[in-house]
Design a protein around this motif. Structure first.
Motif, mmCIF file in Angstrom:
data_model
loop_
_atom_site.group_PDB
_atom_site.id
_atom_site.type_symbol
_atom_site.label_atom_id
_atom_site.label_comp_id
_atom_site.label_asym_id
_atom_site.label_seq_id
_atom_site.Cartn_x
_atom_site.Cartn_y
_atom_site.Cartn_z
ATOM 1 N N VAL A 89 0.838 -1.203 0.000
ATOM 2 C CA VAL A 89 0.000 0.000 0.000
ATOM 3 C C VAL A 89 0.871 1.250 0.000
ATOM 4 O O VAL A 89 0.572 2.240 -0.680
ATOM 5 C CB VAL A 89 -0.959 -0.008 1.207
ATOM 6 C CG1 VAL A 89 -1.689 1.327 1.336
ATOM 7 C CG2 VAL A 89 -1.965 -1.140 1.077
ATOM 8 N N GLY A 90 1.992 1.211 0.729
ATOM 9 C CA GLY A 90 2.913 2.339 0.726
ATOM 10 C C GLY A 90 3.501 2.582 -0.643
ATOM 11 O O GLY A 90 3.651 3.734 -1.085
ATOM 12 N N ALA A 91 3.842 1.487 -1.349
ATOM 13 C CA ALA A 91 4.388 1.626 -2.702
ATOM 14 C C ALA A 91 3.317 2.059 -3.693
ATOM 15 O O ALA A 91 3.622 2.762 -4.675
ATOM 16 C CB ALA A 91 5.010 0.303 -3.135
ATOM 17 N N LEU A 92 2.079 1.671 -3.441
ATOM 18 C CA LEU A 92 0.978 2.054 -4.336
ATOM 19 C C LEU A 92 0.742 3.554 -4.297
ATOM 20 O O LEU A 92 0.364 4.169 -5.295
ATOM 21 C CB LEU A 92 -0.291 1.289 -3.939
ATOM 22 C CG LEU A 92 -1.518 1.426 -4.837
ATOM 23 C CD1 LEU A 92 -1.229 0.896 -6.243
ATOM 24 C CD2 LEU A 92 -2.704 0.673 -4.220
ATOM 25 N N GLY A 93 0.970 4.147 -3.118
ATOM 26 C CA GLY A 93 0.850 5.599 -2.992
ATOM 27 C C GLY A 93 -0.568 6.046 -2.688
ATOM 28 O O GLY A 93 -1.392 5.288 -2.159
ATOM 29 N N ASP A 94 -0.859 7.273 -3.054
ATOM 30 C CA ASP A 94 -2.170 7.860 -2.790
ATOM 31 C C ASP A 94 -3.251 7.034 -3.487
ATOM 32 O O ASP A 94 -3.201 6.818 -4.715
ATOM 33 C CB ASP A 94 -2.205 9.302 -3.291
ATOM 34 C CG ASP A 94 -3.549 9.959 -3.033
ATOM 35 O OD1 ASP A 94 -3.822 10.311 -1.875
ATOM 36 O OD2 ASP A 94 -4.321 10.088 -4.003
ATOM 37 N N LEU A 95 -4.223 6.552 -2.727
ATOM 38 C CA LEU A 95 -5.228 5.644 -3.284
ATOM 39 C C LEU A 95 -6.135 6.348 -4.287
ATOM 40 O O LEU A 95 -6.566 5.741 -5.271
ATOM 41 C CB LEU A 95 -6.049 5.030 -2.149
ATOM 42 C CG LEU A 95 -5.275 4.121 -1.190
ATOM 43 C CD1 LEU A 95 -6.213 3.541 -0.127
ATOM 44 C CD2 LEU A 95 -4.591 2.987 -1.943
ATOM 45 N N GLN A 96 -6.439 7.597 -4.044
ATOM 46 C CA GLN A 96 -7.275 8.337 -4.988
ATOM 47 C C GLN A 96 -6.559 8.480 -6.332
ATOM 48 O O GLN A 96 -7.151 8.282 -7.400
ATOM 49 C CB GLN A 96 -7.611 9.715 -4.420
ATOM 50 C CG GLN A 96 -8.583 10.527 -5.252
ATOM 51 C CD GLN A 96 -9.999 9.999 -5.195
ATOM 52 O OE1 GLN A 96 -10.421 9.283 -6.100
ATOM 53 N NE2 GLN A 96 -10.721 10.347 -4.136
ATOM 54 N N ALA A 97 -5.271 8.805 -6.278
ATOM 55 C CA ALA A 97 -4.502 8.948 -7.512
ATOM 56 C C ALA A 97 -4.369 7.597 -8.215
ATOM 57 O O ALA A 97 -4.441 7.522 -9.452
ATOM 58 C CB ALA A 97 -3.127 9.527 -7.197
ATOM 59 N N ALA A 98 -4.166 6.533 -7.435
ATOM 60 C CA ALA A 98 -4.060 5.200 -8.032
ATOM 61 C C ALA A 98 -5.370 4.807 -8.713
ATOM 62 O O ALA A 98 -5.366 4.194 -9.793
ATOM 63 C CB ALA A 98 -3.689 4.179 -6.956
ATOM 64 N N LEU A 99 -6.490 5.165 -8.091
ATOM 65 C CA LEU A 99 -7.789 4.857 -8.691
ATOM 66 C C LEU A 99 -7.998 5.644 -9.970
ATOM 67 O O LEU A 99 -8.476 5.098 -10.982
ATOM 68 C CB LEU A 99 -8.899 5.152 -7.686
ATOM 69 C CG LEU A 99 -10.326 4.827 -8.133
ATOM 70 C CD1 LEU A 99 -10.481 3.329 -8.343
ATOM 71 C CD2 LEU A 99 -11.337 5.326 -7.103
ATOM 72 N N ASP A 100 -7.630 6.925 -9.969
ATOM 73 C CA ASP A 100 -7.763 7.745 -11.178
ATOM 74 C C ASP A 100 -6.918 7.174 -12.317
ATOM 75 O O ASP A 100 -7.331 7.183 -13.481
ATOM 76 C CB ASP A 100 -7.328 9.181 -10.885
ATOM 77 C CG ASP A 100 -8.282 9.893 -9.942
ATOM 78 O OD1 ASP A 100 -9.450 9.461 -9.857
ATOM 79 O OD2 ASP A 100 -7.852 10.853 -9.276
ATOM 80 N N GLN A 101 -5.746 6.665 -11.962
ATOM 81 C CA GLN A 101 -4.866 6.093 -12.974
ATOM 82 C C GLN A 101 -5.419 4.784 -13.522
ATOM 83 O O GLN A 101 -5.307 4.501 -14.723
ATOM 84 C CB GLN A 101 -3.477 5.864 -12.382
ATOM 85 C CG GLN A 101 -2.477 5.241 -13.358
ATOM 86 C CD GLN A 101 -1.143 4.937 -12.693
ATOM 87 O OE1 GLN A 101 -0.900 5.312 -11.550
ATOM 88 N NE2 GLN A 101 -0.272 4.242 -13.425
ATOM 89 N N ALA A 102 -6.044 3.987 -12.649
ATOM 90 C CA ALA A 102 -6.526 2.665 -13.072
ATOM 91 C C ALA A 102 -7.802 2.752 -13.899
ATOM 92 O O ALA A 102 -8.032 1.921 -14.785
ATOM 93 C CB ALA A 102 -6.753 1.784 -11.852
ATOM 94 N N ALA A 103 -8.661 3.722 -13.615
ATOM 95 C CA ALA A 103 -9.951 3.813 -14.292
ATOM 96 C C ALA A 103 -9.779 4.342 -15.712
ATOM 97 O O ALA A 103 -9.319 5.469 -15.909
ATOM 98 C CB ALA A 103 -10.895 4.712 -13.504
#
Length: 522
Positions: free
Chosen positions: A500-514
């Motif tokens: 989760v630390g490497a994944l980073g900000d969850l909101q940003a990760a979600l924006d990138q994945a969608a």
């Protein structure tokens, strides 16, 4: 209405009782209002009855309406002497009930909708018949609250109480036992204190039953409280003894034989046995005579009762219909809006220090039906630690696409996986451990609703309510990071935390994945 007849308890002779005027027209007005409530909220009315019929936890609720009808019939002579007169300010409470239903509707919380519906039915009585009649029917109105299908929220706590009782008794009888969450292991086999074994359905039914007994059989407030509290304690203890007995029989014989015995004992026979104990012990302390009147109408009747006008009942019914319709109309006008974007697919990101690998293990998958898009991927780091990432996106939540609903979650309700225990919660999320022998899975679970990050179902519901009623991003998503192992002494939480630390900000990760539909079309 025609005159009724009461019985003089001293002479045992019929005494004519004059029924107060206004009852016929008030009953018609009340019937119109109740019909309007049921028809306007027919989906929730049908859902409540469906839960009574299909959910074993609430099947006792099928008896509640007949019991209420009996309680009202029992008071017919006394209530008939009261003068019905509409209490128009109660229309404000109906408006509050409609608002409560709207909050439950847009938060996706069925319990809130059901409670609001039953509350509106209760408030219809003082609105049309007045406060005096409502006081005469106070207990039947209170007892109507047991029509609300509520109690499943107690299951995890009751599972742990039952499991702890089993371990205590097994130790007391020198049976070697080991407990891991709700799983109990003895030399002859393993057992799970499943949801059905928590005793919640008997506890809820016993609360309703003991409340009725306390009202009908006791006059002392202290004795009534003792009756209900004792019934609750007895239900919990008896269920723990039943669960322990099953495991102990398995220790003496075989798990298959113990399961057969449990199936014979468990069920309504078990509830009837506990109920018989409550009645048998309480019999010696009953202090209310069988012919004791429900209340004295002379004490409730206003000193100068005014004969209500027919128009007043019509106004009460009309105000009631307007009040209950206000919230649904508001919902139709402002609560429905299009999704901010259409998600075509999810491309799970590359994570620094972790490599995408094929999924291995038990094949566990979260269940989120009707999502706009979902995807899962396994990752492994240089140390060989493996974690699984799952994301499901709902572009816009409604009755057909609801992220938090029955059947959605970390595992199938009637499947092989089950909750084992809670773990320490990560920031903005929830930690939990699942188990399906021999597999154990540590999970960090997050919800993203608009800009809100939470691990709580209720927190996600409130965020959904805010965006649907007051505006905000329509997108909602769940992010689940987990890791599986077979050794209960292993702790995979550090691996999850590093990922989760490497994944980073969850909101940003979600924006990138969608991946939006417009991008996919190019």
């Amino acid at each position: 209405m025609n005159d009724a007849t009461a019985i003089n308890t001293e002479t045992a002779t019929p005494v004519p009782v004059t029924v107060a005027p206004g009852w016929r027209v008030s009953l018609i007005a009340w019937a119109v209002l109740v019909t309007a409530i049921i028809l306007l909220f027919w989906k929730d009315s049908a859902d409540i009855v469906s839960q009574w019929w299909n959910n074993a936890t609430y099947q006792h609720c099928l008896l509640i309406p007949p019991i209420i009808a009996y309680l009202v019939w029992q008071r017919r002579a006394e209530v008939g002497q009261l003068t019905p007169r509409p209490f128009l300010p109660a229309a404000a409470l109906l408006l509050v009930g409609g608002l409560g239903w709207l909050l439950g509707q847009y938060a996706g919380v069925g319990l809130v909708r059901h409670a609001a519906l039953v509350g509106m039915l209760i408030v219809s009585v003082p609105l049309v018949f007045g406060l005096t009649v409502a006081r005469g029917l106070l207990f039947p109105l209170f007892y109507a609250l047991f029509m609300i299908p509520v109690g499943d929220q107690l299951i995890p706590a009751l599972q742990m109480i039952t499991a702890d009782m089993c371990i205590f008794l097994l130790d007391l009888f020198d049976v070697p036992a080991f407990i891991d969450g709700v799983f109990i292991y003895i030399p002859t086999g393993s057992f799970e204190v499943a949801e059905a074994c928590s005793g919640v359905r008997f506890l809820i039914a016993m609360i309703a039953f003991s409340t009725l007994v306390a009202h009908l059989c006791f006059k002392s407030t202290l004795r009534r409280i003792v009756c209900v509290v004792s019934a609750i304690a007895l239900s919990i203890i008896a269920n723990g003894l039943r669960a322990w007995g099953t495991i102990y029989i398995a220790h003496l014989t075989t798990p298959a034989f113990a399961a057969g015995v449990d199936h014979v004992v468990y069920g309504w026979f078990f509830f009837a046995f506990v109920m018989a104990i409550v009645l048998g012990v309480g019999w010696f302390f009953f202090d209310r005579p069988v012919d004791d009147p429900a209340f004295d109408p002379r004490r409730l009747q206003p000193r100068t009762p005014a004969i209500p006008l027919s128009k007043a009942f019509g106004i009460a019914a009309g105000l009631g219909v307007i009040a209950i319709a206000a919230a649904p109309v508001y919902g139709m006008l402002v609560g429905e809006r299009a999704a901010d974007q259409q998600t075509a697919m999810i491309e799970l990101p590359d994570v620094s220090g972790w490599t995408k690998v094929p999924t291995q293990g038990s094949g566990w998958q979260p269940i989120y039906e009707n999502a706009s898009a979902s995807a899962s991927q396994s990752y492994r780091d240089a140390e060989g630690r493996q974690v699984d990432l799952f994301i499901a996106i709902y572009d816009r939540q409604d009755d057909e696409q609801e992220m938090i609903s029955y059947g959605n979650g970390l595992f199938e309700p009637d499947g092989d996986w089950s909750w084992a225990q809670n773990l320490a919660n990560p920031p903005g999320g929830r930690g939990v451990q699942l188990q399906r022998v021999p597999y154990i899975r540590d999970v960090w679970h997050y919800y993203l609703v608009g800009d809100a990050l939470t691990g709580s179902d209720y927190g996600a519901k409130m965020a959904t309510l805010k965006t649907r009623l007051l505006g905000g991003p329509t997108r909602a998503a769940t992010i689940i990071v987990s890791s599986e192992h077979r050794d209960s002494s292993v702790n995979n939480v550090p691996a999850i935390a590093d990922f989760v630390g490497a994944l980073g900000d969850l909101q940003a990760a979600l924006d990138q994945a969608a991946v939006a539909e417009a991008v996919a079309a190019e």
